[in-house]
Design a protein around this motif. Structure first.
Motif, PDB file in Angstrom:
ATOM      1  N   LYS A   1       7.911   3.522  21.372  1.00  0.00           N
ATOM      2  CA  LYS A   1       8.098   2.481  20.351  1.00  0.00           C
ATOM      3  C   LYS A   1       7.934   3.007  18.932  1.00  0.00           C
ATOM      4  O   LYS A   1       8.622   2.560  18.015  1.00  0.00           O
ATOM      5  CB  LYS A   1       7.161   1.307  20.622  1.00  0.00           C
ATOM      6  CG  LYS A   1       7.498   0.586  21.917  1.00  0.00           C
ATOM      7  CD  LYS A   1       6.598  -0.597  22.177  1.00  0.00           C
ATOM      8  CE  LYS A   1       6.973  -1.255  23.511  1.00  0.00           C
ATOM      9  NZ  LYS A   1       6.182  -2.473  23.771  1.00  0.00           N
TER      10      LYS A   1
ATOM     11  N   TRP B   1      10.766   3.302  15.909  1.00  0.00           N
ATOM     12  CA  TRP B   1      10.461   2.878  14.539  1.00  0.00           C
ATOM     13  C   TRP B   1      10.868   3.966  13.537  1.00  0.00           C
ATOM     14  O   TRP B   1      11.439   3.674  12.478  1.00  0.00           O
ATOM     15  CB  TRP B   1       8.971   2.580  14.437  1.00  0.00           C
ATOM     16  CG  TRP B   1       8.445   2.364  13.060  1.00  0.00           C
ATOM     17  CD1 TRP B   1       8.624   1.263  12.263  1.00  0.00           C
ATOM     18  CD2 TRP B   1       7.648   3.272  12.292  1.00  0.00           C
ATOM     19  NE1 TRP B   1       7.991   1.431  11.059  1.00  0.00           N
ATOM     20  CE2 TRP B   1       7.379   2.655  11.054  1.00  0.00           C
ATOM     21  CE3 TRP B   1       7.125   4.536  12.546  1.00  0.00           C
ATOM     22  CZ2 TRP B   1       6.612   3.271  10.065  1.00  0.00           C
ATOM     23  CZ3 TRP B   1       6.370   5.147  11.568  1.00  0.00           C
ATOM     24  CH2 TRP B   1       6.118   4.523  10.341  1.00  0.00           C
TER      25      TRP B   1
ATOM     26  N   ALA C   1       8.948  -5.411  12.671  1.00  0.00           N
ATOM     27  CA  ALA C   1       8.924  -4.003  13.076  1.00  0.00           C
ATOM     28  C   ALA C   1       8.274  -3.129  12.008  1.00  0.00           C
ATOM     29  O   ALA C   1       7.518  -2.201  12.321  1.00  0.00           O
ATOM     30  CB  ALA C   1      10.340  -3.522  13.358  1.00  0.00           C
TER      31      ALA C   1
ATOM     32  N   VAL D   1       8.912  -0.326  17.275  1.00  0.00           N
ATOM     33  CA  VAL D   1      10.162  -1.041  17.567  1.00  0.00           C
ATOM     34  C   VAL D   1      10.350  -1.143  19.072  1.00  0.00           C
ATOM     35  O   VAL D   1      10.170  -0.155  19.789  1.00  0.00           O
ATOM     36  CB  VAL D   1      11.368  -0.301  16.933  1.00  0.00           C
ATOM     37  CG1 VAL D   1      12.686  -0.743  17.544  1.00  0.00           C
ATOM     38  CG2 VAL D   1      11.378  -0.520  15.420  1.00  0.00           C
ATOM     39  N   ASN D   2      10.694  -2.335  19.554  1.00  0.00           N
ATOM     40  CA  ASN D   2      10.983  -2.487  20.980  1.00  0.00           C
ATOM     41  C   ASN D   2      12.413  -2.945  21.255  1.00  0.00           C
ATOM     42  O   ASN D   2      12.811  -3.034  22.411  1.00  0.00           O
ATOM     43  CB  ASN D   2       9.986  -3.447  21.645  1.00  0.00           C
ATOM     44  CG  ASN D   2      10.269  -4.903  21.350  1.00  0.00           C
ATOM     45  OD1 ASN D   2      10.858  -5.244  20.317  1.00  0.00           O
ATOM     46  ND2 ASN D   2       9.853  -5.782  22.239  1.00  0.00           N
TER      47      ASN D   2
ATOM     48  N   ASN E   1      10.885  -5.906  16.421  1.00  0.00           N
ATOM     49  CA  ASN E   1       9.765  -5.923  17.357  1.00  0.00           C
ATOM     50  C   ASN E   1       9.513  -7.365  17.786  1.00  0.00           C
ATOM     51  O   ASN E   1       9.138  -8.203  16.966  1.00  0.00           O
ATOM     52  CB  ASN E   1       8.501  -5.330  16.735  1.00  0.00           C
ATOM     53  CG  ASN E   1       7.450  -5.035  17.799  1.00  0.00           C
ATOM     54  OD1 ASN E   1       7.067  -5.907  18.573  1.00  0.00           O
ATOM     55  ND2 ASN E   1       7.007  -3.785  17.858  1.00  0.00           N
TER      56      ASN E   1
ATOM     57  N   GLY F   1       2.320  -3.613  17.813  1.00  0.00           N
ATOM     58  CA  GLY F   1       3.400  -4.585  17.840  1.00  0.00           C
ATOM     59  C   GLY F   1       2.954  -6.027  17.965  1.00  0.00           C
ATOM     60  O   GLY F   1       3.704  -6.941  17.622  1.00  0.00           O
TER      61      GLY F   1
END
Length: 271
Positions: A67, A71, A81, A87-88, A102, A136
């Motif tokens: 993740k 990012w 995010a 970031v997902n 996110n 997150g």
């Protein structure tokens, strides 16, 4: 009808339920998709993404431990995010430009407060871990006004860095500083996936009414099992969070948020 190419990237990845979830969503809203699991080799996230783009990828999800890599790689970030530094979910435009989102925080809150009917305000919470998964969700937890949030991470530096972002609303603790009066215990580490003994003091469970593992596995995760063996509290895994954040990701890609409860019920029965 256009067919959208999607994927989830991480390591490990074989356990992922994301293809089941997103195919269920796509059918519900009458979209045609393909959705694959992509194992990311150590140090190979960027190339995995570039290869996916070359093959016509439209968007992808990101799971442990990538993740923060996502990012760093994204060309543009949503406010969620950017705040999380994780970031997902990624949307790829026609020029290969990557927009990172996110959805973990809203996914966690919806599962806890809506699906499981637990209230976060005025609760004392202990969070285990300070990596991308916890980053997150932390702002979403803070915004729900709990009595306090403590973070324990094996590397103190990481938990202190996370706590400093929230101006006294989150505290970083060492193992010997953990208390015995938490209401909620949330695991955001890979304890649920990686094998090995859980080395946590049992006193943290003394007054806990609710344990939550952000990861999931076939059957009980090691963290769930440890909680239930050492307390009377109910311990949940992250299936509900997974589905709720996936619904937010699907809406980010396609502008349509599908119903989640049918999928959660299906996965919990299979689990």
């Amino acid at each position: 009808m256009k067919k959208y190419k999607l994927a989830v990237m991480g390591n490990p990845i074989a356990h992922s339920r994301s293809p089941i979830i997103h195919n269920f969503f796509a059918k519900a809203v009458e979209l045609e998709i393909s959705y694959e699991k992509l194992l990311v080799p150590f140090g190979g996230f960027d190339e995995t993404v570039r290869s996916f783009i070359r093959k016509g990828g439209y968007g992808f999800n990101v799971t442990l431990p990538c993740k923060r890599d996502a990012w760093s790689l994204a060309d543009r970030l949503s406010s969620s995010a950017a705040e999380a530094e994780a970031v997902n979910t990624v949307l790829i435009d026609n020029n290969g430009f990557l927009t990172g989102e996110n959805t973990d925080g809203i996914g966690l809150i919806k599962d806890i407060e809506v699906n499981l009917a637990k209230t976060i305000p005025s609760k004392k919470i202990l969070v285990l871990g300070a990596g991308g998964a916890v980053s997150g969700v932390m702002k979403s937890l803070v915004d729900r006004n709990p009595l306090g949030i403590s973070v324990y991470n094996r590397t103190r530096e990481k938990s202190e860095k996370l706590a400093k972002k929230f101006s006294g609303r989150v505290e970083a603790l060492d193992l010997d500083e953990l208390a015995d009066d938490y209401d909620f215990l949330i695991n955001g580490t890979s304890i649920g996936i990686a094998s090995g003994q859980i080395n946590l003091p049992k006193r943290i469970l003394d007054k806990v009414e609710f344990c939550y593992d952000m990861v999931y596995d076939d059957g009980l995760t090691p963290f769930q099992r440890w909680c239930q063996e050492n307390s009377k509290c109910r311990a949940y895994n992250g299936i509900g969070m997974l589905v709720e954040q996936a619904a937010e990701a699907f809406a980010f890609w396609f502008g349509k948020r599908p119903e989640t409860l049918p999928v959660i019920e299906k996965l919990r029965k299979e689990n």
